[in-house]
Design a protein around this motif. Structure first.
Motif, PDB file in Angstrom:
ATOM      1  N   ARG A 134       0.777  -1.116   0.040  1.00 30.70           N
ATOM      2  CA  ARG A 134      -0.025   0.086   0.205  1.00 30.70           C
ATOM      3  C   ARG A 134       1.007   1.171  -0.275  1.00 30.70           C
ATOM      4  N   PRO A 135       1.755   1.318  -0.982  1.00 25.44           N
ATOM      5  CA  PRO A 135       2.762   2.559  -1.031  1.00 25.44           C
ATOM      6  C   PRO A 135       2.108   3.871  -0.969  1.00 25.44           C
ATOM      7  N   LEU A 136       0.974   4.051  -1.689  1.00 26.47           N
ATOM      8  CA  LEU A 136       0.071   5.372  -1.636  1.00 26.47           C
ATOM      9  C   LEU A 136      -0.081   5.880  -0.144  1.00 26.47           C
ATOM     10  N   LEU A 137      -0.396   4.810   0.762  1.00 20.94           N
ATOM     11  CA  LEU A 137      -0.974   5.182   1.953  1.00 20.94           C
ATOM     12  C   LEU A 137       0.113   5.257   2.888  1.00 20.94           C
ATOM     13  N   TYR A 138       1.391   5.011   2.685  1.00 21.22           N
ATOM     14  CA  TYR A 138       2.405   4.650   3.584  1.00 21.22           C
ATOM     15  C   TYR A 138       2.617   6.062   4.500  1.00 21.22           C
ATOM     16  N   THR A 139       2.817   7.047   3.885  1.00 16.02           N
ATOM     17  CA  THR A 139       3.127   8.267   4.801  1.00 16.02           C
ATOM     18  C   THR A 139       1.817   8.499   5.609  1.00 16.02           C
ATOM     19  N   VAL A 140       0.649   8.218   5.263  1.00 14.45           N
ATOM     20  CA  VAL A 140      -0.348   8.286   6.214  1.00 14.45           C
ATOM     21  C   VAL A 140      -0.617   7.362   7.358  1.00 14.45           C
ATOM     22  N   VAL A 141      -0.197   6.208   7.006  1.00 13.28           N
ATOM     23  CA  VAL A 141      -0.375   5.106   7.798  1.00 13.28           C
ATOM     24  C   VAL A 141       0.652   5.085   8.739  1.00 13.28           C
ATOM     25  N   MET A 142       1.971   5.020   8.299  1.00 16.08           N
ATOM     26  CA  MET A 142       3.097   5.007   9.258  1.00 16.08           C
ATOM     27  C   MET A 142       3.542   6.474   9.609  1.00 16.08           C
ATOM     28  N   SER A 143       2.713   7.361  10.087  1.00 16.61           N
ATOM     29  CA  SER A 143       2.943   8.670  10.601  1.00 16.61           C
ATOM     30  C   SER A 143       3.787   8.513  12.068  1.00 16.61           C
ATOM     31  N   PRO A 144       4.703   9.497  12.364  1.00 15.87           N
ATOM     32  CA  PRO A 144       5.150   9.421  13.502  1.00 15.87           C
ATOM     33  C   PRO A 144       4.400   9.171  14.877  1.00 15.87           C
ATOM     34  N   ALA A 145       3.109   9.779  14.751  1.00 16.37           N
ATOM     35  CA  ALA A 145       2.144   9.350  16.032  1.00 16.37           C
ATOM     36  C   ALA A 145       1.964   7.526  15.686  1.00 16.37           C
ATOM     37  N   THR A 146       1.969   7.103  14.782  1.00 15.16           N
ATOM     38  CA  THR A 146       1.547   5.563  14.600  1.00 15.16           C
ATOM     39  C   THR A 146       2.599   4.905  15.028  1.00 15.16           C
ATOM     40  N   VAL A 147       3.853   5.261  14.603  1.00 19.10           N
ATOM     41  CA  VAL A 147       5.248   4.688  14.957  1.00 19.10           C
ATOM     42  C   VAL A 147       5.314   4.723  16.710  1.00 19.10           C
ATOM     43  N   LEU A 148       5.079   5.772  17.107  1.00 19.02           N
ATOM     44  CA  LEU A 148       5.213   6.050  18.675  1.00 19.02           C
ATOM     45  C   LEU A 148       4.147   5.058  19.294  1.00 19.02           C
ATOM     46  N   ALA A 149       3.044   5.063  18.959  1.00 17.34           N
ATOM     47  CA  ALA A 149       1.835   4.023  19.398  1.00 17.34           C
ATOM     48  C   ALA A 149       2.241   2.539  19.440  1.00 17.34           C
ATOM     49  N   LEU A 150       2.917   2.223  18.103  1.00 22.71           N
ATOM     50  CA  LEU A 150       3.335   0.908  18.188  1.00 22.71           C
ATOM     51  C   LEU A 150       4.593   0.565  19.024  1.00 22.71           C
ATOM     52  N   LEU A 151       5.353   1.451  18.942  1.00 19.23           N
ATOM     53  CA  LEU A 151       6.455   1.380  20.147  1.00 19.23           C
ATOM     54  C   LEU A 151       5.987   1.158  21.526  1.00 19.23           C
ATOM     55  N   LEU A 152       5.165   2.125  21.863  1.00 24.04           N
ATOM     56  CA  LEU A 152       4.807   1.938  23.152  1.00 24.04           C
ATOM     57  C   LEU A 152       3.843   0.705  23.422  1.00 24.04           C
ATOM     58  N   LEU A 153       3.202  -0.003  22.436  1.00 29.02           N
ATOM     59  CA  LEU A 153       2.205  -0.842  22.584  1.00 29.02           C
ATOM     60  C   LEU A 153       3.292  -2.356  22.707  1.00 29.02           C
ATOM     61  N   CYS A 154       4.379  -2.498  21.898  1.00 31.50           N
ATOM     62  CA  CYS A 154       5.480  -3.391  21.718  1.00 31.50           C
ATOM     63  C   CYS A 154       6.013  -3.471  23.137  1.00 31.50           C
ATOM     64  N   TRP A 155       6.466  -2.299  23.960  1.00 34.75           N
ATOM     65  CA  TRP A 155       7.112  -2.467  25.181  1.00 34.75           C
ATOM     66  C   TRP A 155       6.169  -2.477  26.253  1.00 34.75           C
ATOM     67  N   LEU A 156       4.981  -1.807  26.361  1.00 36.18           N
ATOM     68  CA  LEU A 156       4.224  -1.884  27.514  1.00 36.18           C
ATOM     69  C   LEU A 156       3.319  -3.073  27.649  1.00 36.18           C
ATOM     70  N   LEU A 157       2.922  -3.784  26.427  1.00 35.27           N
ATOM     71  CA  LEU A 157       1.959  -4.985  26.678  1.00 35.27           C
ATOM     72  C   LEU A 157       2.817  -6.014  27.567  1.00 35.27           C
ATOM     73  N   PRO A 158       4.012  -6.350  26.832  1.00 39.88           N
ATOM     74  CA  PRO A 158       4.801  -7.524  27.452  1.00 39.88           C
ATOM     75  C   PRO A 158       4.919  -7.049  28.931  1.00 39.88           C
ATOM     76  N   VAL A 159       5.180  -5.875  29.179  1.00 35.38           N
ATOM     77  CA  VAL A 159       5.571  -5.626  30.729  1.00 35.38           C
ATOM     78  C   VAL A 159       4.325  -5.978  31.360  1.00 35.38           C
ATOM     79  N   GLY A 160       3.137  -5.660  31.104  1.00 31.18           N
ATOM     80  CA  GLY A 160       1.978  -5.796  31.934  1.00 31.18           C
ATOM     81  C   GLY A 160       1.467  -7.157  31.820  1.00 31.18           C
ATOM     82  N   LEU A 161       1.522  -8.003  30.868  1.00 26.83           N
ATOM     83  CA  LEU A 161       1.308  -9.413  30.720  1.00 26.83           C
ATOM     84  C   LEU A 161       2.289 -10.249  31.387  1.00 26.83           C
ATOM     85  N   VAL A 162       3.548 -10.120  31.342  1.00 27.77           N
ATOM     86  CA  VAL A 162       4.689 -10.903  32.010  1.00 27.77           C
ATOM     87  C   VAL A 162       4.632 -10.498  33.293  1.00 27.77           C
TER      88      VAL A 162
END
Length: 319
Positions: A134-162
């Motif tokens: 989906r190259p035409l949507l890349y800049t919209v979907v992978m915005s800085p806010a999306t990247v930050l949200a994914l990073l937080l999810l990838c770090w905080l979700l395991p912290v809570g579950l584990v």
């Protein structure tokens, strides 16, 4: 009077755990040198790749943000594991006694960072999927806010579950306090318990955590790269070659994590009757192989990083 009661099956007050995995390493001096080289190589190579990504504006893109996060996880996990192991090997001890609280904290840190890496690889595969499919949507979907949200999810979700898994394990009544390991892990702590309903609940929850943080991300990674491969087969050869070359390093790292973790999990589940040495070695290689392998893959297989490394190290050919 009930004389047939088995005293060893009764819960005891356990405040510390004895790790006797070092007794399985015959030549501790040789292992000290081996692990020291692995740790120093990991620190230098990871730091070099992270420095290159952070210092070059051309690499300030979502894909390299996730690469940096994976390598930072590797450094953090290794720092939890290697220094204490090196000190114990240098001292020549055959068993180490740690408090139950320290053991729980070590298990929480190692498992949180390990499962976080799987989620980061899933986020990376999503980035590649959007970029190629989906190259035409890349800049919209992978915005800085999306990247930050994914990073937080990838770090905080395991912290809570584990963290919840560790909390459940800490409430179990224990009947033993000795482990043939060199570091603490949740499954081994549960295996020290006396059994019963609480142990079953902890095991079921641990299995659900593995499904949520390892199995589902792995399925998502396979789905994403299958879609990428499908698109590449329908496009020109030059496009396919470029697209697949950007995905190959991530797939190699994903396979490395999957094989290392899969061997460890299967061995832990099927370890009845197995040699303690095999258990110790598989636990070591689960931590060591990804930390050494990942920076090599990203440094040599990612074209942009390799070019910047050659320039930084003065290996760039003159035109």
């Amino acid at each position: 009077m009930s004389a047939g009661v088995n005293v060893t099956s009764l819960p005891i007050l356990v405040t510390s755990v004895t790790l006797d995995g070092l007794a399985q390493l015959s030549n501790q001096r040789l292992f000290f040198f081996f692990f020291l080289c692995a740790y120093l190589f990991m620190l230098c190579s990871d730091s070099l790749v992270v420095y290159v990504i952070c210092s070059q504006r051309s690499l300030h893109r979502p894909m390299f943000v996730f690469v940096t996060a994976v390598l930072m996880n590797s450094v953090a996990g290794s720092t939890v594991f290697y220094p204490k192991l090196l000190v114990d090997l240098l001292r020549g001890v055959r068993s180490v006694q740690v408090t139950l609280r320290v053991c729980m904290c070590e298990a929480w840190l190692l498992y949180s960072l390990g499962t976080s890496s799987f989620l980061l690889l899933a986020a990376m595969s999503f980035d590649r999927y959007v970029s190629i499919c989906r190259p035409l949507l890349y800049t919209v979907v992978m915005s800085p806010a999306t990247v930050l949200a994914l990073l937080l999810l990838c770090w905080l979700l395991p912290v809570g579950l584990v963290g919840t898994a560790v909390l459940l394990a800490s409430r179990l009544p224990l009947c033993r306090s000795q482990l043939s390991r060199i570091y603490c892990d949740i499954y081994s702590l549960v295996s020290l318990s006396c059994g019963g309903r609480e142990t079953l609940l902890s095991e079921v929850y641990n299995l659900s955590v593995i499904v949520a943080t390892v199995l589902l991300p792995a399925i998502f990674v396979l789905f994403s790269y299958s879609a990428v491969l499908s698109v590449c087969l329908r496009r020109s050869r030059s496009f396919s070659s470029k697209a697949l070359s950007t995905c190959l390093p991530h797939l190699l790292v994903f396979c490395n994590y999957s094989v290392s973790s899969g061997v460890e999990v299967l061995h832990r589940r099927l370890q009845a009757g197995s040699q303690p040495t095999a258990s110790v070695l598989t636990s070591i290689f689960q931590v060591m192989i990804p930390t050494v392998f990942n920076p090599v893959v990203y440094g040599l297989k990612v074209t942009e990083i390799r070019a910047q490394l050659r320039r930084l190290l003065g290996c760039q050919r003159a035109d």
